[in-house]
Design a protein around this motif. Structure first.
Motif, mmCIF file in Angstrom:
data_model
loop_
_atom_site.group_PDB
_atom_site.id
_atom_site.type_symbol
_atom_site.label_atom_id
_atom_site.label_comp_id
_atom_site.label_asym_id
_atom_site.label_seq_id
_atom_site.Cartn_x
_atom_site.Cartn_y
_atom_site.Cartn_z
ATOM 1 N N GLY A 116 0.779 -1.235 -0.010
ATOM 2 C CA GLY A 116 -0.082 0.026 0.004
ATOM 3 C C GLY A 116 0.674 1.243 0.065
ATOM 4 N N TYR A 117 2.080 1.231 0.643
ATOM 5 C CA TYR A 117 2.920 2.492 0.779
ATOM 6 C C TYR A 117 3.568 2.526 -0.502
ATOM 7 N N LEU A 118 4.206 1.451 -1.229
ATOM 8 C CA LEU A 118 4.766 1.631 -2.463
ATOM 9 C C LEU A 118 3.873 2.040 -3.725
ATOM 10 N N GLY B 121 5.049 5.013 17.321
ATOM 11 C CA GLY B 121 3.669 4.843 17.391
ATOM 12 C C GLY B 121 3.320 4.631 16.111
ATOM 13 N N CYS B 122 3.934 5.155 14.895
ATOM 14 C CA CYS B 122 3.533 5.033 13.608
ATOM 15 C C CYS B 122 4.512 4.153 12.893
ATOM 16 N N HIS B 123 5.927 4.236 13.080
ATOM 17 C CA HIS B 123 6.595 3.294 12.316
ATOM 18 C C HIS B 123 7.201 2.197 13.028
ATOM 19 N N GLY C 86 11.632 7.576 19.930
ATOM 20 C CA GLY C 86 10.488 7.095 20.834
ATOM 21 C C GLY C 86 9.300 7.811 20.229
ATOM 22 N N LYS C 87 9.319 9.022 19.731
ATOM 23 C CA LYS C 87 8.213 9.580 19.317
ATOM 24 C C LYS C 87 7.737 9.252 17.863
ATOM 25 N N CYS C 88 8.500 8.284 17.268
ATOM 26 C CA CYS C 88 8.108 7.778 15.856
ATOM 27 C C CYS C 88 7.626 6.384 15.923
ATOM 28 N N PHE D 268 19.958 5.197 13.853
ATOM 29 C CA PHE D 268 19.275 4.116 14.632
ATOM 30 C C PHE D 268 18.567 3.436 13.851
ATOM 31 N N TYR D 269 17.855 3.780 13.056
ATOM 32 C CA TYR D 269 17.014 2.862 11.881
ATOM 33 C C TYR D 269 17.743 2.005 11.117
ATOM 34 N N VAL D 270 18.945 2.726 10.613
ATOM 35 C CA VAL D 270 19.888 1.956 9.668
ATOM 36 C C VAL D 270 20.041 0.761 10.636
ATOM 37 N N GLU E 42 -0.569 0.043 6.572
ATOM 38 C CA GLU E 42 -0.522 0.299 4.976
ATOM 39 C C GLU E 42 0.264 1.250 4.465
ATOM 40 N N LYS E 43 -0.047 2.559 4.847
ATOM 41 C CA LYS E 43 0.517 3.849 4.264
ATOM 42 C C LYS E 43 1.675 4.373 5.218
ATOM 43 N N THR E 44 2.220 3.603 6.007
ATOM 44 C CA THR E 44 3.354 4.126 6.815
ATOM 45 C C THR E 44 4.554 3.260 6.332
ATOM 46 N N SER F 144 8.121 1.428 6.493
ATOM 47 C CA SER F 144 9.130 0.682 7.379
ATOM 48 C C SER F 144 10.284 1.658 7.121
ATOM 49 N N LEU F 145 11.139 1.632 8.411
ATOM 50 C CA LEU F 145 12.458 2.388 8.277
ATOM 51 C C LEU F 145 13.432 1.384 8.544
ATOM 52 N N ALA F 146 13.234 0.426 9.181
ATOM 53 C CA ALA F 146 14.440 -0.505 9.591
ATOM 54 C C ALA F 146 15.203 -0.781 8.498
ATOM 55 N N ALA G 174 5.977 17.022 0.873
ATOM 56 C CA ALA G 174 4.728 17.584 1.692
ATOM 57 C C ALA G 174 4.083 16.445 2.455
ATOM 58 N N HIS G 175 3.960 16.675 3.844
ATOM 59 C CA HIS G 175 3.543 15.496 4.465
ATOM 60 C C HIS G 175 3.223 16.083 5.881
ATOM 61 N N ALA G 176 1.891 16.539 6.357
ATOM 62 C CA ALA G 176 1.607 17.436 7.609
ATOM 63 C C ALA G 176 2.258 16.806 8.800
ATOM 64 N N GLU G 177 1.925 15.578 9.031
ATOM 65 C CA GLU G 177 2.520 14.942 10.507
ATOM 66 C C GLU G 177 3.922 14.847 10.392
ATOM 67 N N MET G 178 4.582 14.367 9.177
ATOM 68 C CA MET G 178 5.883 14.363 9.303
ATOM 69 C C MET G 178 6.534 15.672 9.484
ATOM 70 N N LYS G 179 5.842 16.691 8.789
ATOM 71 C CA LYS G 179 6.641 18.204 8.999
ATOM 72 C C LYS G 179 6.555 18.503 10.401
ATOM 73 N N MET H 293 6.210 16.615 13.006
ATOM 74 C CA MET H 293 7.237 15.826 13.723
ATOM 75 C C MET H 293 8.706 16.026 13.828
ATOM 76 N N LEU H 294 9.136 16.772 12.750
ATOM 77 C CA LEU H 294 10.415 16.932 12.292
ATOM 78 C C LEU H 294 10.946 18.610 12.606
ATOM 79 N N ALA H 295 9.707 19.456 12.674
ATOM 80 C CA ALA H 295 9.975 20.867 13.025
ATOM 81 C C ALA H 295 11.167 21.153 14.090
HETATM 82 C C1 HEC Z 1 1.602 10.114 13.063
HETATM 83 C C2 HEC Z 1 2.283 8.928 12.452
HETATM 84 C C3 HEC Z 1 3.683 9.391 12.180
HETATM 85 C C4 HEC Z 1 4.750 9.559 13.063
HETATM 86 C C5 HEC Z 1 4.832 10.062 14.525
HETATM 87 C C6 HEC Z 1 6.014 9.540 12.418
HETATM 88 N N1 HEC Z 1 5.628 9.260 11.108
HETATM 89 FE FE1 HEC Z 1 7.253 9.186 9.655
HETATM 90 N N2 HEC Z 1 5.911 8.839 8.149
HETATM 91 C C7 HEC Z 1 4.455 8.722 8.690
HETATM 92 C C8 HEC Z 1 3.941 8.505 7.306
HETATM 93 C C9 HEC Z 1 2.300 8.287 7.293
HETATM 94 C C10 HEC Z 1 4.834 8.615 6.323
HETATM 95 C C11 HEC Z 1 4.685 8.638 4.761
HETATM 96 C C12 HEC Z 1 4.491 9.902 4.449
HETATM 97 C C13 HEC Z 1 4.452 10.053 2.939
HETATM 98 O O1 HEC Z 1 3.738 9.395 2.274
HETATM 99 O O2 HEC Z 1 5.201 10.883 2.372
HETATM 100 C C14 HEC Z 1 5.913 8.878 6.765
HETATM 101 C C15 HEC Z 1 7.322 9.020 6.427
HETATM 102 C C16 HEC Z 1 8.458 8.789 6.972
HETATM 103 C C17 HEC Z 1 9.679 8.727 6.308
HETATM 104 C C18 HEC Z 1 9.963 8.509 4.842
HETATM 105 C C19 HEC Z 1 10.595 7.305 4.710
HETATM 106 C C20 HEC Z 1 10.195 6.721 3.125
HETATM 107 O O3 HEC Z 1 10.763 5.577 2.810
HETATM 108 O O4 HEC Z 1 10.079 7.645 2.188
HETATM 109 C C21 HEC Z 1 10.592 9.112 7.148
HETATM 110 C C22 HEC Z 1 12.260 9.064 6.996
HETATM 111 C C23 HEC Z 1 10.156 9.090 8.516
HETATM 112 N N3 HEC Z 1 8.833 9.110 8.186
HETATM 113 C C24 HEC Z 1 10.832 9.451 9.677
HETATM 114 C C25 HEC Z 1 10.090 9.479 11.060
HETATM 115 C C26 HEC Z 1 10.655 9.819 12.115
HETATM 116 C C27 HEC Z 1 12.363 10.032 12.296
HETATM 117 C C28 HEC Z 1 9.923 10.140 13.091
HETATM 118 C C29 HEC Z 1 9.950 10.571 14.555
HETATM 119 C C30 HEC Z 1 10.593 11.781 14.743
HETATM 120 C C31 HEC Z 1 8.506 9.935 12.337
HETATM 121 N N4 HEC Z 1 8.722 9.712 10.971
HETATM 122 C C32 HEC Z 1 7.140 9.954 12.893
HETATM 123 C C33 HEC Z 1 3.690 8.909 9.818
HETATM 124 C C34 HEC Z 1 4.491 9.163 11.077
#
Ligand code: HEC
Ligand code: HEC
Ligand code: HEC
Ligand code: HEC
Length: 378
Positions: free
Chosen positions: A161-163, A227-229, A223-225, A286-288, A238-240, A242-244, A264-269, A271-273
């Motif tokens: 689903g993500y791909l 919950g989703c990853h 730690g704050k990632c 860490f993920y690598v 399906e839409k998130t 894996s980073l490992a 562009a992605h509101a939640e990720m923006k 998260m990393l602001a």
């Molecule tokens: C609320 C849920 C959520 C949280 C919390 C979250 N992520 Fe994400 N993350 C996503 C989603 C959904 C995507 C896919 C967004 C897209 O399609 O661009 C994503 C995409 C990513 C990607 C891109 C991976 C790729 O294969 O392109 C990275 C890197 C990433 N996140 C790192 C993090 C890190 C580091 C944190 C913690 C600081 C974090 N995320 C927290 C939901 C989350």
């Protein structure tokens, strides 16, 4: 074959135009046996141009009628006549038929030999079709989706689903990357779904672990990632993604893009602001360092696997002359695709089939259609 004696009750229901939706278990409406010779005359005058005299469809989207069950043919024609099944040409044609014509024509086509299996129906498997289509991706992503190019993500074992959503985003331009938008520009929906199924089914291997960050220093931030990853970067959604075990350079570049607006992605923006470059390098490290794990493909990928479910109704039980369930073997691919999409989208109404069709993707439908088209009618 068991003789079916029409009961007065069933005939009365028919006369009353009983429009009840047929179910797979309900007996088909009984009819007096049709007159095959009279049916042939109707076929010659009204049906031959599309269905042939032997019932073999003359075009890729015209179903074969030869050897189909009487009960099903009657049900289909009555469906067009009463409007429960929609198709302009067939509705018009069948409205011109008398009750006797319908009976006779069903008996006629049922008495013809079924068309054989379609030659070269296709590979009937989303993963196999995806593998063939993914050869053009191999130079960068690896033939099995394990990239060796720094800065290029691995795709192996990622959620299908993500791909798919990533490819769609590049295609729509909502995710910007000059290389990737060119790569996906010409891919249609079925091909993208097939490719996603292929890469998702591959086993991910570790990338080069050398990176500018420190995995231990990155762990608290992860730690704050989790919950989703997933805690270890194994996403269950399906839409998130894996980073490992992903590539360090790619992770860092991507996180900067989210933070600074390049992706562009509101939640990720949010998260990393405000997260500093050095901390991004640490969390990437860490993920690598985590062992990658395939997300796992939850549904069948081969038409044959689907057919094991479908054949609960379309298999042996189909030989029961009282059931309306049709034979599917040897039908043209394009017709089966259209029929399944019609059920999925509610354009053709049959509760059992709608429930079967609803979860099917375009690629699943293609694989199933290719499977049945390639089977020899029994
Ligand atoms: C609320 C849920 C959520 C949280 C919390 C979250 N992520 Fe994400 N993350 C996503 C989603 C959904 C995507 C896919 C967004 C897209 O399609 O661009 C994503 C995409 C990513 C990607 C891109 C991976 C790729 O294969 O392109 C990275 C890197 C990433 N996140 C790192 C993090 C890190 C580091 C944190 C913690 C600081 C974090 N995320 C927290 C939901 C989350
Ligand atoms: C102009 C071409 C054309 C003609 C003429 C035509 N058909 Fe069809 N027929 C089709 C197409 C296309 C479909 C598939 C329609 C759909 O998707 O519902 C179909 C579907 C059917 C079906 C349903 C088969 C199934 O597998 O569900 C039956 C039964 C049928 N036709 C019988 C007839 C009979 C009997 C005649 C002559 C009286 C006839 N058709 C004339 C094109 C034609
Ligand atoms: C010339 C090298 C190249 C080729 C060929 C290529 N890719 Fe990519 N792909 C990349 C790069 C670089 C990225 C990262 C782009 C970005 O930052 O968004 C990427 C990203 C992706 C992503 C997003 C992964 C993620 O984790 O978010 C998917 C999915 C993808 N590619 C699929 C494909 C498919 C399918 C093909 C073949 C049809 C293909 N790529 C061909 C270089 C390539
Ligand atoms: C619960 C029983 C049942 C199951 C399971 C089932 N079907 Fe059906 N199917 C039916 C019945 C009944 C019809 C006839 C419905 C109608 O008249 O529209 C039908 C009709 C169809 C048709 C239309 C054939 C034609 O000639 O127009 C197709 C295609 C089809 N099914 C495919 C499938 C596939 C693929 C599966 C498995 C994913 C499946 N079915 C599972 C009962 C079932």
């Amino acid at each position: 074959m068991k003789k079916y004696v029409p009961s007065l009750l069933v005939l009365a229901l028919l006369a009353a135009g009983c429009g009840k939706e047929p179910t797979a278990t309900a007996p088909a409406a009984a009819q007096p046996a049709g007159d095959i010779a009279a049916g042939k005359a109707v076929a010659e005058s009204k049906c031959v141009s599309c269905h042939g005299l032997d019932g073999k469809g003359t075009g890729p989207d015209i179903p074969n009628l030869g050897g189909q069950k009487v009960a099903y043919l009657l049900n289909a024609l009555n469906g067009y006549r009463t409007g429960t099944r929609q198709h302009a040409a067939l509705q018009q044609l069948s409205s011109e038929l008398t009750e006797a014509d319908v009976n006779n024509i069903a008996a006629y086509y049922a008495s013809q030999k079924a068309a054989g299996a379609a030659a070269a129906a296709g590979v009937a498997d989303t993963v196999a079709a995806g593998k063939a289509a993914a050869t053009v991706c191999a130079a960068c992503h690896g033939s099995d989706g394990n990239s060796k190019v720094p800065g290029t993500p691995s795709l192996a074992g990622q959620h299908p689903g993500y791909l798919l959503s990533a490819m769609q985003a590049y295609k729509a331009g909502s995710r910007k990357d000059a290389t990737m938008s060119g790569q996906v520009a010409k891919l249609d929906q079925v091909t993208m779904e097939n490719i996603a199924a292929y890469f998702a089914a591959q086993t991910p291997v570790e990338r080069d672990k050398s990176s500018a960050g420190d995995a231990k220093a990155g762990e608290p931030l992860s730690g704050k990632c989790g919950g989703c990853h997933g805690q270890q970067g194994h996403s269950a959604d399906e839409k998130t993604p894996s980073l490992a075990g992903q590539d360090a350079q790619y992770l860092v570049k991507t996180m900067k893009n989210y933070r600074d607006g390049g992706r562009a992605h509101a939640e990720m923006k949010s998260m990393l602001a405000g997260v500093k470059d050095q901390d991004l390098a640490h969390v990437a490290a860490f993920y690598v360092a985590q062992a990658p794990k395939a997300a796992g493909v939850a549904k069948p990928t081969a038409g044959q696997q689907w057919a094991e479910r479908c054949d609960k109704c379309h298999g042996a039980a189909v030989d029961n002359p009282e059931m309306v369930t049709p034979h599917l073997e040897g039908q043209p691919v394009a017709y089966l695709v259209k029929a399944l999409k019609d059920y999925r989208e509610g354009k053709r109404v049959q509760s059992a089939m709608h429930a079967m069709g609803a979860p099917l993707s375009d690629a699943d439908i293609q694989a199933i259609a290719e499977y049945y088209a390639g089977q020899q009618p029994k």
